[in-house]
Write a protein that holds these residues in place. Structure first.
Motif, PDB file in Angstrom:
ATOM      1  N   PRO A  95       0.818  -1.215   0.000  1.00  0.00           N
ATOM      2  CA  PRO A  95       0.000   0.000   0.000  1.00  0.00           C
ATOM      3  C   PRO A  95       0.854   1.268   0.000  1.00  0.00           C
ATOM      4  O   PRO A  95       0.490   2.253  -0.634  1.00  0.00           O
ATOM      5  CB  PRO A  95      -0.807  -0.119   1.301  1.00  0.00           C
ATOM      6  CG  PRO A  95      -0.912  -1.595   1.538  1.00  0.00           C
ATOM      7  CD  PRO A  95       0.395  -2.159   1.073  1.00  0.00           C
ATOM      8  N   ASP A  96       2.013   1.223   0.671  1.00  0.00           N
ATOM      9  CA  ASP A  96       2.872   2.416   0.695  1.00  0.00           C
ATOM     10  C   ASP A  96       3.390   2.765  -0.697  1.00  0.00           C
ATOM     11  O   ASP A  96       3.385   3.930  -1.099  1.00  0.00           O
ATOM     12  CB  ASP A  96       4.073   2.204   1.632  1.00  0.00           C
ATOM     13  CG  ASP A  96       3.687   2.465   3.076  1.00  0.00           C
ATOM     14  OD1 ASP A  96       2.566   2.960   3.313  1.00  0.00           O
ATOM     15  OD2 ASP A  96       4.505   2.153   3.967  1.00  0.00           O
ATOM     16  N   SER A  97       3.830   1.719  -1.442  1.00  0.00           N
ATOM     17  CA  SER A  97       4.316   1.989  -2.804  1.00  0.00           C
ATOM     18  C   SER A  97       3.174   2.503  -3.673  1.00  0.00           C
ATOM     19  O   SER A  97       3.361   3.391  -4.515  1.00  0.00           O
ATOM     20  CB  SER A  97       4.875   0.728  -3.467  1.00  0.00           C
ATOM     21  OG  SER A  97       5.732   0.054  -2.619  1.00  0.00           O
ATOM     22  N   ALA A 119       0.512   9.499  -5.481  1.00  0.00           N
ATOM     23  CA  ALA A 119       0.899  10.872  -5.119  1.00  0.00           C
ATOM     24  C   ALA A 119       1.703  11.498  -6.264  1.00  0.00           C
ATOM     25  O   ALA A 119       1.499  12.663  -6.621  1.00  0.00           O
ATOM     26  CB  ALA A 119       1.712  10.861  -3.832  1.00  0.00           C
ATOM     27  N   GLU A 120       2.577  10.709  -6.879  1.00  0.00           N
ATOM     28  CA  GLU A 120       3.361  11.233  -8.012  1.00  0.00           C
ATOM     29  C   GLU A 120       2.458  11.590  -9.185  1.00  0.00           C
ATOM     30  O   GLU A 120       2.628  12.614  -9.832  1.00  0.00           O
ATOM     31  CB  GLU A 120       4.400  10.202  -8.464  1.00  0.00           C
ATOM     32  CG  GLU A 120       5.557  10.065  -7.521  1.00  0.00           C
ATOM     33  CD  GLU A 120       6.703   9.292  -8.162  1.00  0.00           C
ATOM     34  OE1 GLU A 120       7.212   9.724  -9.212  1.00  0.00           O
ATOM     35  OE2 GLU A 120       7.070   8.234  -7.616  1.00  0.00           O
ATOM     36  N   LEU A 121       1.509  10.719  -9.446  1.00  0.00           N
ATOM     37  CA  LEU A 121       0.585  10.960 -10.558  1.00  0.00           C
ATOM     38  C   LEU A 121      -0.184  12.271 -10.350  1.00  0.00           C
ATOM     39  O   LEU A 121      -0.290  13.100 -11.259  1.00  0.00           O
ATOM     40  CB  LEU A 121      -0.387   9.769 -10.682  1.00  0.00           C
ATOM     41  CG  LEU A 121      -1.569   9.881 -11.624  1.00  0.00           C
ATOM     42  CD1 LEU A 121      -1.142  10.296 -13.023  1.00  0.00           C
ATOM     43  CD2 LEU A 121      -2.305   8.547 -11.718  1.00  0.00           C
ATOM     44  N   ILE A 122      -0.681  12.467  -9.133  1.00  0.00           N
ATOM     45  CA  ILE A 122      -1.477  13.670  -8.859  1.00  0.00           C
ATOM     46  C   ILE A 122      -0.595  14.923  -8.859  1.00  0.00           C
ATOM     47  O   ILE A 122      -0.944  15.949  -9.448  1.00  0.00           O
ATOM     48  CB  ILE A 122      -2.246  13.499  -7.534  1.00  0.00           C
ATOM     49  CG1 ILE A 122      -3.300  12.395  -7.714  1.00  0.00           C
ATOM     50  CG2 ILE A 122      -2.900  14.810  -7.093  1.00  0.00           C
ATOM     51  CD1 ILE A 122      -3.784  11.770  -6.441  1.00  0.00           C
ATOM     52  N   LEU A 123       0.580  14.813  -8.236  1.00  0.00           N
ATOM     53  CA  LEU A 123       1.455  15.992  -8.173  1.00  0.00           C
ATOM     54  C   LEU A 123       2.000  16.377  -9.548  1.00  0.00           C
ATOM     55  O   LEU A 123       2.244  17.550  -9.819  1.00  0.00           O
ATOM     56  CB  LEU A 123       2.602  15.753  -7.180  1.00  0.00           C
ATOM     57  CG  LEU A 123       2.155  15.681  -5.715  1.00  0.00           C
ATOM     58  CD1 LEU A 123       3.328  15.304  -4.816  1.00  0.00           C
ATOM     59  CD2 LEU A 123       1.544  17.000  -5.235  1.00  0.00           C
ATOM     60  N   SER A 124       2.156  15.385 -10.429  1.00  0.00           N
ATOM     61  CA  SER A 124       2.608  15.735 -11.783  1.00  0.00           C
ATOM     62  C   SER A 124       1.528  16.576 -12.476  1.00  0.00           C
ATOM     63  O   SER A 124       1.828  17.452 -13.279  1.00  0.00           O
ATOM     64  CB  SER A 124       2.951  14.485 -12.598  1.00  0.00           C
ATOM     65  OG  SER A 124       1.786  13.744 -12.869  1.00  0.00           O
ATOM     66  N   LYS A 125       0.273  16.332 -12.120  1.00  0.00           N
ATOM     67  CA  LYS A 125      -0.812  17.146 -12.679  1.00  0.00           C
ATOM     68  C   LYS A 125      -0.809  18.552 -12.062  1.00  0.00           C
ATOM     69  O   LYS A 125      -1.092  19.536 -12.740  1.00  0.00           O
ATOM     70  CB  LYS A 125      -2.166  16.475 -12.422  1.00  0.00           C
ATOM     71  CG  LYS A 125      -2.363  15.204 -13.227  1.00  0.00           C
ATOM     72  CD  LYS A 125      -3.722  14.577 -12.916  1.00  0.00           C
ATOM     73  CE  LYS A 125      -3.891  13.239 -13.599  1.00  0.00           C
ATOM     74  NZ  LYS A 125      -3.898  13.317 -15.066  1.00  0.00           N
ATOM     75  N   VAL A 126      -0.497  18.644 -10.759  1.00  0.00           N
ATOM     76  CA  VAL A 126      -0.452  19.957 -10.102  1.00  0.00           C
ATOM     77  C   VAL A 126       0.681  20.802 -10.709  1.00  0.00           C
ATOM     78  O   VAL A 126       0.540  22.013 -10.869  1.00  0.00           O
ATOM     79  CB  VAL A 126      -0.255  19.828  -8.570  1.00  0.00           C
ATOM     80  CG1 VAL A 126      -0.227  21.201  -7.894  1.00  0.00           C
ATOM     81  CG2 VAL A 126      -1.354  18.966  -7.950  1.00  0.00           C
TER      82      VAL A 126
END
Ligand code: GLP
Length: 264
Positions: free
Chosen positions: A10-12, A18-25
């Motif tokens: 679950p951590d990975s 989180a990377e996917l969402i932050l790349s959008k931000v």
């Protein structure tokens, strides 16, 4: 095809999401993010906070829209999804609580609350990325089996199964409200991207129906197959019933750099 990513823990999974969402931000600082409740996304929100700091990504313009809320709880109730999101999303990411819009579960205004929430989404130009968990019966948001695939934000009656699953958050099982207000499946499908997370064997059957089963109101999460940009991030337990598991892993291992949303 729905993009299915299977990782060891679950951590990975939370880190990848989180990377996917932050790349959008990074591309759009004023991202409209649809946020989910439940145990599953808690570590995602924590990981977003860590990675945003590490990569210098400013979250100050982010706007957030909740998926659902219970109907009839006292204002400020610790069991409300607004309270949950204040604690696990707003505080963790250091955001202003004004950036969070939650459908109102106030009984006095419930007749118009769905339309009001839909308008709030429309007025800001729509949700860019919707985070989803999945219920053990295949629900998304609180769209229980049998929900219309074209449904909009409205009041729903919870199933016994869902009330049981959520009883741990209440002092006694009878305290779990019978009604909720939830984004509809049609509302969820209008988000520009979907990111679903699921962990553990308990979710394996629901995940297999959602990703590989027929598109059917019997498994509301199967509607994500209709979406052109849906990513499902799973640990091994949640992925254990997928027939095409080896293929999904092969696709991920061979994902070209130019398609990647990893942060660097
Ligand atoms: C609730 C929420 C859903 C969530 C589901 C799974 O019913 N309305 O949005 O996906 O629970 O919760 P958990 O992540 O705790 O398994």
């Amino acid at each position: 095809m729905t993009e299915v990513v299977v990782v060891d823990s679950p951590d990975s999974a939370s880190s990848l999401a989180a990377e996917l969402i932050l790349s959008k931000v990074r591309t759009k600082p004023a991202l409209r993010l649809g946020v989910a409740t439940g145990a599953t996304p808690v570590s995602l929100y924590r990981r977003m906070a860590v990675l945003a700091k590490q990569f210098g990504i400013d979250l100050g313009e982010l706007q957030a829209y909740a998926l659902d809320e219970y109907v009839g709880l006292e204002p400020g109730s610790p069991q409300s999804f607004r309270h949950f999101l204040e604690e696990h999303f707003i505080e963790v990411l250091g955001l202003d609580s004004n950036c969070l819009v939650v459908p109102s579960g106030d009984v006095g205004t419930i007749a118009t609350a769905g339309d009001h929430f839909e308008k709030a989404i429309r007025d800001t130009g729509g949700i860019d990325c919707q985070i989803l968990g999945i219920g053990s019966n295949g629900h998304i948001g609180f769209n229980e089996p049998g929900s219309s695939l074209g449904s909009r934000t409205r009041v729903k009656t919870l199933t016994e199964n869902t009330r049981r699953d959520n009883a741990a958050y209440f002092s006694q099982p009878e305290d779990v409200p019978v009604h909720c207000i939830s984004q509809g499946i049609g509302t969820i499908l209008e988000a520009r991207a979907l990111v679903m997370l699921a962990f553990g064997d308990k979710k394996a059957e629901a995940v297999a129906s959602a990703v590989e089963g027929p598109i059917s109101a019997s498994c509301p999460a199967s509607a994500i197959q209709l979406h052109p940009h849906a990513t499902v991030i799973l640990d091994e337990g949640a992925a254990s019933r997928l027939e095409q598991l080896r293929y999904y892993k092969f696709v991920w291992e061979n994902k070209p750099d130019w398609q990647s949303w990893r942060l660097s």
